[in-house]
Design a protein around this motif. Structure first.
Motif, mmCIF file in Angstrom:
data_model
loop_
_atom_site.group_PDB
_atom_site.id
_atom_site.type_symbol
_atom_site.label_atom_id
_atom_site.label_comp_id
_atom_site.label_asym_id
_atom_site.label_seq_id
_atom_site.Cartn_x
_atom_site.Cartn_y
_atom_site.Cartn_z
ATOM 1 N N VAL A 57 -13.076 33.644 -44.475
ATOM 2 C CA VAL A 57 -12.722 32.245 -43.763
ATOM 3 C C VAL A 57 -13.731 31.914 -42.724
ATOM 4 N N TYR A 58 -14.703 30.893 -42.786
ATOM 5 C CA TYR A 58 -15.646 30.644 -41.935
ATOM 6 C C TYR A 58 -15.186 30.173 -40.429
ATOM 7 N N PRO A 59 -15.830 31.323 -39.370
ATOM 8 C CA PRO A 59 -15.347 31.067 -38.174
ATOM 9 C C PRO A 59 -15.529 30.166 -37.402
ATOM 10 N N GLY A 60 -16.430 29.210 -37.635
ATOM 11 C CA GLY A 60 -16.567 27.701 -37.071
ATOM 12 C C GLY A 60 -17.602 27.943 -36.109
ATOM 13 N N THR A 61 -18.630 28.721 -36.425
ATOM 14 C CA THR A 61 -19.754 28.724 -35.297
ATOM 15 C C THR A 61 -20.619 27.555 -35.362
ATOM 16 N N CYS A 62 -20.571 26.768 -36.268
ATOM 17 C CA CYS A 62 -21.803 25.737 -36.240
ATOM 18 C C CYS A 62 -20.854 24.329 -36.105
ATOM 19 N N ARG A 63 -19.513 24.534 -35.979
ATOM 20 C CA ARG A 63 -19.068 23.207 -35.721
ATOM 21 C C ARG A 63 -19.238 22.393 -34.598
ATOM 22 N N PRO A 71 -23.839 20.320 -40.526
ATOM 23 C CA PRO A 71 -24.835 21.423 -40.814
ATOM 24 C C PRO A 71 -24.635 22.858 -40.327
ATOM 25 N N CYS A 72 -24.803 23.787 -41.259
ATOM 26 C CA CYS A 72 -24.453 25.201 -40.954
ATOM 27 C C CYS A 72 -25.729 26.187 -41.252
ATOM 28 N N THR A 73 -26.104 26.945 -40.200
ATOM 29 C CA THR A 73 -27.365 27.549 -40.218
ATOM 30 C C THR A 73 -26.887 29.208 -40.545
ATOM 31 N N CYS A 74 -25.750 29.433 -40.463
ATOM 32 C CA CYS A 74 -25.370 30.852 -40.649
ATOM 33 C C CYS A 74 -25.687 31.337 -41.935
HETATM 34 ZN ZN LIG Z 1 -22.461 28.243 -39.174
#
Ligand SMILES: [Zn+2]
Length: 299
Positions: free
Chosen positions: A143-149, A113-116
């Motif tokens: 390109v998604y930076p991977g914050t929620c990985r 899940p990604c909340t960005c």
């Molecule tokens: Zn995210």
């Protein structure tokens, strides 16, 4: 009748328009190539109505779409209006298939899940990387930076499985960073992109609890036994994303053939806002399908 003479080959192609506006010259050209390739192969052409987005889809556009396609000279053997062995052919009626695929990806720890917000992603993404030499694709999203990985994926994929509620957040597919992906396009030849560099973790399930395009497309092309996908070159980069989904879901990918995009006289890619170039407007102006076809001959 035709099948009594020459039984259909194994080829199965598809037209996959979305009823969010009137079809224009660009669609007609790509779809015509798709139909010609299905005919040349003695195969079957499927019409799939990509009406997943309730905010942009309209019933009057859907009926206009079928009418315009028929007027132009398209004929399909399976579709929402004629039925077929893989019904339903409206994506809005196929939710159970998308959900099942999503839950398989989740169980395998392949999505998170990604909340960005869109803005978060745009602000933290680096400059887009252009295609390597020979690449016919262009960058299509940050390109998604991977914050929620999840942090534990490499050692224990299953431990990365999230039990978060499905709705209310985007779910991204975890791409294998640094992996070079390759396929041979029927029109453009060998195409390569590097996961994590040319495209990042992409959304497969949206926070409005609907499947994203990438997932729905793969689930349907697989479920409808499509053997070759013919579509516009704007989707070339998405083919790499979809190949990852085919692999994660254990599906065999079809062949791909991407068509050059039609541009207007300013060199701008045709979109549904070019109303004067809609099939509907051209027909009203007295143009015939034959004339329009001559304008859109595929190279
Ligand atoms: Zn995210």
């Amino acid at each position: 009748m035709q099948s009594a003479v020459s039984p259909p080959s194994g080829y199965r192609g598809r037209l996959a328009p979305s009823p969010t506006g009137y079809l224009h010259l660009g669609h007609a050209r790509t779809f015509w190539t798709a139909q010609q390739r299905a005919l040349a192969a003695g195969g079957v052409l499927v019409l799939r109505n990509e009406d997943l987005d309730p905010a942009r889809t309209r019933a009057d556009f859907a009926s206009a779409m079928l009418e315009d396609l028929r007027w132009f000279g398209f004929a399909w053997q399976e579709g929402p209006d004629v039925g077929g062995p893989h019904a339903p052919y409206n994506q809005s009626q196929r939710r159970e298939f998308y959900l099942a695929a999503f839950e398989r990806l989740r169980a395998a720890g392949s999505v998170y899940p990604c909340t960005c917000s869109r803005r978060d992603v745009e602000e933290s993404a680096g400059a887009p990387h252009e295609a390597p030499p020979g690449g016919a694709w262009a960058p299509d999203e940050p390109v998604y930076p991977g914050t929620c990985r999840p942090r534990i994926r490499a050692e224990q994929p299953a431990a990365a499985r999230s039990s978060a509620p499905r709705a209310g957040r985007n779910w991204r597919f975890l791409v294998p960073d640094g992996t070079a992906l390759t396929f041979v396009d029927g029109r453009y030849g060998i195409q390569t992109a590097i996961a994590g560099t040319h495209f990042g973790d992409f959304v497969v399930w949206r926070k409005d609890d609907a499947p994203a395009y990438q997932l729905a497309c793969v689930v349907d092309d697989n479920g409808m036994d499509i053997t070759e996908v013919v579509r516009g070159a704007d989707l070339l980069l998405s083919t790499f994303r979809q190949l990852l989904l085919y692999s994660a879901l254990g599906f065999t990918p079809p062949a791909f053939f991407h068509c050059p995009l039609v541009t207007d006289d300013q060199g701008v890619r045709l979109a549904k806002r070019h109303e004067a170039l809609s099939l509907r407007a051209l027909r009203a102006a007295g143009r015939t399908p034959e004339e329009i076809r001559a304008l859109t001959v595929a190279d």
